[in-house]
Design a protein around this motif. Structure first.
Motif, PDB file in Angstrom:
ATOM      1  N   LEU A 139       7.641  11.250 -11.500  1.00  0.00           N
ATOM      2  CA  LEU A 139       6.655  11.621 -12.523  1.00  0.00           C
ATOM      3  C   LEU A 139       5.678  12.684 -12.027  1.00  0.00           C
ATOM      4  N   GLY A 140       5.813  13.106 -10.770  1.00  0.00           N
ATOM      5  CA  GLY A 140       4.993  14.191 -10.235  1.00  0.00           C
ATOM      6  C   GLY A 140       3.707  13.765  -9.555  1.00  0.00           C
ATOM      7  N   TYR A 141       3.592  12.494  -9.197  1.00  0.00           N
ATOM      8  CA  TYR A 141       2.373  11.996  -8.551  1.00  0.00           C
ATOM      9  C   TYR A 141       2.619  11.769  -7.063  1.00  0.00           C
ATOM     10  N   ASN A 142       1.586  12.010  -6.274  1.00  0.00           N
ATOM     11  CA  ASN A 142       1.629  11.665  -4.851  1.00  0.00           C
ATOM     12  C   ASN A 142       1.289  10.186  -4.724  1.00  0.00           C
ATOM     13  N   CYS A 143       2.010   9.509  -3.856  1.00  0.00           N
ATOM     14  CA  CYS A 143       1.730   8.091  -3.660  1.00  0.00           C
ATOM     15  C   CYS A 143       1.931   7.713  -2.205  1.00  0.00           C
ATOM     16  N   SER A 144       1.353   6.579  -1.872  1.00  0.00           N
ATOM     17  CA  SER A 144       1.442   6.063  -0.521  1.00  0.00           C
ATOM     18  C   SER A 144       1.713   4.567  -0.589  1.00  0.00           C
ATOM     19  N   VAL A 145       2.657   4.086   0.201  1.00  0.00           N
ATOM     20  CA  VAL A 145       2.907   2.653   0.325  1.00  0.00           C
ATOM     21  C   VAL A 145       2.029   2.179   1.478  1.00  0.00           C
ATOM     22  N   THR A 146       1.075   1.294   1.172  1.00  0.00           N
ATOM     23  CA  THR A 146       0.067   0.977   2.173  1.00  0.00           C
ATOM     24  C   THR A 146      -0.475  -0.438   2.020  1.00  0.00           C
ATOM     25  N   ASP A 147      -0.949  -0.986   3.127  1.00  0.00           N
ATOM     26  CA  ASP A 147      -1.726  -2.219   3.098  1.00  0.00           C
ATOM     27  C   ASP A 147      -3.112  -1.977   3.690  1.00  0.00           C
ATOM     28  N   ASP A 148      -3.481  -0.703   3.819  1.00  0.00           N
ATOM     29  CA  ASP A 148      -4.778  -0.320   4.373  1.00  0.00           C
ATOM     30  C   ASP A 148      -5.864  -0.449   3.299  1.00  0.00           C
ATOM     31  N   GLU A 149      -6.873  -1.266   3.561  1.00  0.00           N
ATOM     32  CA  GLU A 149      -7.919  -1.527   2.576  1.00  0.00           C
ATOM     33  C   GLU A 149      -8.636  -0.253   2.141  1.00  0.00           C
ATOM     34  N   ILE A 150      -8.983   0.606   3.071  1.00  0.00           N
ATOM     35  CA  ILE A 150      -9.715   1.830   2.727  1.00  0.00           C
ATOM     36  C   ILE A 150      -8.869   2.726   1.835  1.00  0.00           C
ATOM     37  N   GLU A 151      -7.617   2.889   2.171  1.00  0.00           N
ATOM     38  CA  GLU A 151      -6.723   3.733   1.377  1.00  0.00           C
ATOM     39  C   GLU A 151      -6.529   3.161  -0.032  1.00  0.00           C
ATOM     40  N   ILE A 152      -6.392   1.843  -0.124  1.00  0.00           N
ATOM     41  CA  ILE A 152      -6.221   1.214  -1.436  1.00  0.00           C
ATOM     42  C   ILE A 152      -7.496   1.372  -2.264  1.00  0.00           C
ATOM     43  N   ARG A 153      -8.649   1.165  -1.669  1.00  0.00           N
ATOM     44  CA  ARG A 153      -9.921   1.299  -2.410  1.00  0.00           C
ATOM     45  C   ARG A 153     -10.148   2.734  -2.887  1.00  0.00           C
ATOM     46  N   ARG A 154      -9.705   3.722  -2.119  1.00  0.00           N
ATOM     47  CA  ARG A 154      -9.921   5.132  -2.474  1.00  0.00           C
ATOM     48  C   ARG A 154      -8.915   5.652  -3.498  1.00  0.00           C
ATOM     49  N   ALA A 155      -7.830   4.932  -3.712  1.00  0.00           N
ATOM     50  CA  ALA A 155      -6.767   5.404  -4.612  1.00  0.00           C
ATOM     51  C   ALA A 155      -7.274   5.497  -6.046  1.00  0.00           C
ATOM     52  N   ALA A 156      -6.745   6.482  -6.779  1.00  0.00           N
ATOM     53  CA  ALA A 156      -7.091   6.621  -8.193  1.00  0.00           C
ATOM     54  C   ALA A 156      -6.499   5.477  -9.008  1.00  0.00           C
ATOM     55  N   LYS A 157      -5.291   5.055  -8.644  1.00  0.00           N
ATOM     56  CA  LYS A 157      -4.598   3.941  -9.302  1.00  0.00           C
ATOM     57  C   LYS A 157      -3.909   3.127  -8.209  1.00  0.00           C
ATOM     58  N   VAL A 158      -3.706   1.840  -8.502  1.00  0.00           N
ATOM     59  CA  VAL A 158      -3.031   0.951  -7.563  1.00  0.00           C
ATOM     60  C   VAL A 158      -1.883   0.273  -8.294  1.00  0.00           C
ATOM     61  N   ILE A 159      -0.715   0.250  -7.656  1.00  0.00           N
ATOM     62  CA  ILE A 159       0.438  -0.462  -8.202  1.00  0.00           C
ATOM     63  C   ILE A 159       0.764  -1.617  -7.261  1.00  0.00           C
ATOM     64  N   PHE A 160       0.911  -2.803  -7.857  1.00  0.00           N
ATOM     65  CA  PHE A 160       1.145  -4.055  -7.135  1.00  0.00           C
ATOM     66  C   PHE A 160       2.510  -4.593  -7.575  1.00  0.00           C
TER      67      PHE A 160
END
Length: 192
Positions: free
Chosen positions: A22-43
């Motif tokens: 869909l053209g979005y950058n994403c990261s697979v992470t369990d890092d709290e700071i990275e998750i909190r800073r994300a524009a959207k979170v997928i679980f």
């Protein structure tokens, strides 16, 4: 950046691929700071409720997920873990959706695998969704219908196919495996 929560559950790679298509950058992470800073979170998730919740609690990710303020999308096991309780392993879950997760009656064909339609869709997630559109399911447990249900499906009995509470959205079906219809639903979430 879109954060895809890395935890003790499968199906993360196909979600990542769908987001990138869909053209979005994403990261697979369990890092709290990275998750909190994300524009959207997928679980996302495919797996077993009690072991997944144990993994989340051991790493304090249960508290993290409950505290998120950006849009969050739970998929399949992700939806179930956002509920209050699951019969699978008699598991207390995250409690963001005020309903229980139950096993489909064992006298019928379980798991529910394949394409099915949605009823009573009511959310921006379903912009452009038509009555002829179908989505892909694979699950043996279901969330009961409640006030936070935004789409239903019938398989043996009616159940919550999608839910929403504040910034938390969830689908029992797999948008990443639901072809162009699922891509549209996932895209609608990413545009929120």
């Amino acid at each position: 950046m879109i954060a895809i929560v890395k935890y003790n559950a499968g199906n993360i790679a196909s979600v990542k691929n769908a987001v990138e298509r869909l053209g979005y950058n994403c990261s697979v992470t369990d890092d709290e700071i990275e998750i909190r800073r994300a524009a959207k979170v997928i679980f996302p998730g495919v797996g077993e409720a009690s072991s997944a919740m144990e993994y989340l609690r051991e790493r304090k990710m249960d508290r993290l997920i409950r505290s998120l303020e950006q849009p969050v999308l739970g998929i399949c096991l992700g939806l179930q873990l956002l509920c209050r309780h699951s019969e699978e392993g008699n598991t207390n879950c995250l409690g963001l959706f005020d309903t229980s997760v139950k096993r489909f009656p064992t006298t019928d064909i379980v798991p529910h695998i394949g394409w099915n339609d949605l009823k009573q869709t009511r959310s921006l997630l379903f912009d452009g969704f038509g009555s002829e559109d179908t989505v892909y399911f694979v699950h043996s447990y279901y969330a009961e219908i409640c006030s936070q249900t935004i789409a239903t499906c019938d398989y043996i009995l009616p159940f919550s196919a999608a839910m929403q509470h504040r910034n938390f959205f969830a689908t029992q079906f797999h948008p990443e495996k639901s072809a162009s219809v699922g891509e549209r639903i996932l895209g609608n979430f990413l545009k929120l």
